[in-house]
Design a protein around this motif. Structure first.
Motif, PDB file in Angstrom:
ATOM      1  N   SER A  58      51.084  42.541  41.293  1.00 31.65           N
ATOM      2  CA  SER A  58      49.940  42.660  40.378  1.00 31.65           C
ATOM      3  C   SER A  58      48.672  42.105  41.014  1.00 31.65           C
ATOM      4  N   ALA A  59      48.798  40.979  41.718  1.00 35.52           N
ATOM      5  CA  ALA A  59      47.633  40.390  42.388  1.00 35.52           C
ATOM      6  C   ALA A  59      47.101  41.325  43.467  1.00 35.52           C
ATOM      7  N   ALA A  60      47.993  41.953  44.223  1.00 36.78           N
ATOM      8  CA  ALA A  60      47.569  42.910  45.256  1.00 36.78           C
ATOM      9  C   ALA A  60      46.879  44.108  44.620  1.00 36.78           C
ATOM     10  N   ARG A  61      47.416  44.580  43.508  1.00 36.10           N
ATOM     11  CA  ARG A  61      46.813  45.718  42.801  1.00 36.10           C
ATOM     12  C   ARG A  61      45.405  45.348  42.292  1.00 36.10           C
ATOM     13  N   ARG A  62      45.252  44.125  41.774  1.00 34.94           N
ATOM     14  CA  ARG A  62      43.927  43.675  41.299  1.00 34.94           C
ATOM     15  C   ARG A  62      42.944  43.571  42.458  1.00 34.94           C
ATOM     16  N   LEU A  63      43.404  43.032  43.596  1.00 36.45           N
ATOM     17  CA  LEU A  63      42.534  42.933  44.780  1.00 36.45           C
ATOM     18  C   LEU A  63      42.062  44.311  45.210  1.00 36.45           C
ATOM     19  N   ILE A  64      42.971  45.248  45.289  1.00 38.99           N
ATOM     20  CA  ILE A  64      42.596  46.622  45.664  1.00 38.99           C
ATOM     21  C   ILE A  64      41.583  47.176  44.663  1.00 38.99           C
ATOM     22  N   GLY A  65      41.820  46.950  43.380  1.00 41.66           N
ATOM     23  CA  GLY A  65      40.893  47.432  42.351  1.00 41.66           C
ATOM     24  C   GLY A  65      39.492  46.883  42.509  1.00 41.66           C
ATOM     25  N   LYS A  66      39.394  45.591  42.831  1.00 40.26           N
ATOM     26  CA  LYS A  66      38.078  44.969  43.025  1.00 40.26           C
ATOM     27  C   LYS A  66      37.403  45.485  44.289  1.00 40.26           C
ATOM     28  N   LEU A  67      38.169  45.557  45.380  1.00 39.79           N
ATOM     29  CA  LEU A  67      37.584  45.972  46.660  1.00 39.79           C
ATOM     30  C   LEU A  67      37.200  47.440  46.680  1.00 39.79           C
ATOM     31  N   ARG A  68      37.965  48.280  45.981  1.00 44.83           N
ATOM     32  CA  ARG A  68      37.673  49.719  46.049  1.00 44.83           C
ATOM     33  C   ARG A  68      36.312  50.055  45.460  1.00 44.83           C
ATOM     34  N   LEU A  69      35.789  49.220  44.580  1.00 43.77           N
ATOM     35  CA  LEU A  69      34.463  49.454  44.008  1.00 43.77           C
ATOM     36  C   LEU A  69      33.369  49.336  45.062  1.00 43.77           C
ATOM     37  N   LYS A  70      33.637  48.577  46.128  1.00 44.59           N
ATOM     38  CA  LYS A  70      32.650  48.347  47.185  1.00 44.59           C
ATOM     39  C   LYS A  70      33.062  48.990  48.504  1.00 44.59           C
ATOM     40  N   SER A  71      34.084  49.838  48.475  1.00 49.08           N
ATOM     41  CA  SER A  71      34.672  50.392  49.692  1.00 49.08           C
ATOM     42  C   SER A  71      34.229  51.813  49.952  1.00 49.08           C
ATOM     43  N   GLN A  72      34.514  52.241  51.167  1.00 48.81           N
ATOM     44  CA  GLN A  72      34.302  53.635  51.543  1.00 48.81           C
ATOM     45  C   GLN A  72      35.628  54.365  51.363  1.00 48.81           C
ATOM     46  N   ARG A  73      35.637  55.440  50.584  1.00 50.00           N
ATOM     47  CA  ARG A  73      36.859  56.241  50.383  1.00 50.00           C
ATOM     48  C   ARG A  73      37.089  57.066  51.645  1.00 50.00           C
ATOM     49  N   LEU A  74      38.309  57.009  52.152  1.00 53.23           N
ATOM     50  CA  LEU A  74      38.665  57.762  53.358  1.00 53.23           C
ATOM     51  C   LEU A  74      39.506  58.991  53.032  1.00 53.23           C
ATOM     52  N   THR A  75      39.840  59.202  51.770  1.00 50.34           N
ATOM     53  CA  THR A  75      40.613  60.368  51.368  1.00 50.34           C
ATOM     54  C   THR A  75      39.812  61.205  50.404  1.00 50.34           C
ATOM     55  N   ASP A  76      40.162  62.465  50.326  1.00 50.87           N
ATOM     56  CA  ASP A  76      39.542  63.390  49.395  1.00 50.87           C
ATOM     57  C   ASP A  76      39.974  63.014  47.974  1.00 50.87           C
ATOM     58  N   PRO A  77      39.041  62.849  47.034  1.00 55.52           N
ATOM     59  CA  PRO A  77      39.380  62.398  45.686  1.00 55.52           C
ATOM     60  C   PRO A  77      40.198  63.404  44.879  1.00 55.52           C
ATOM     61  N   ARG A  78      40.460  64.604  45.378  1.00 59.16           N
ATOM     62  CA  ARG A  78      41.251  65.598  44.646  1.00 59.16           C
ATOM     63  C   ARG A  78      42.661  65.223  44.506  1.00 59.16           C
TER      64      ARG A  78
END
Length: 72
Positions: free
Chosen positions: A52-72
């Protein structure tokens, strides 16, 4: 096709993955120096609080991250 999303966050060297109820957190790269020179490590856990902590970290960081995959 499997629903994976990949993001890059500036200056984050650790790799953080969550697959269902399993989290993988580590430093491992796929570079020649990682194979030949560096000591890399990772922790794999199915402990719910850590996953759960790892999932929360990913959730927080993804807001400030560059997406490397197609969102489809």
């Amino acid at each position: 096709k499997g629903g994976a999303e990949i993001f890059s966050f500036t200056n984050l060297h650790a790799k953080v993955y969550v697959f269902g109820g399993t989290a993988v957190i580590g430093s491992s790269n796929t570079s020649k120096s990682s194979t030949d020179t560096l000591l890399e490590a990772a922790v794999i856990t199915d402990e719910p609080s850590l996953t759960s902590a790892a999932r929360r970290l990913i959730g927080k960081l993804r807001l400030k991250s560059q997406r490397l995959t197609d969102p489809r």
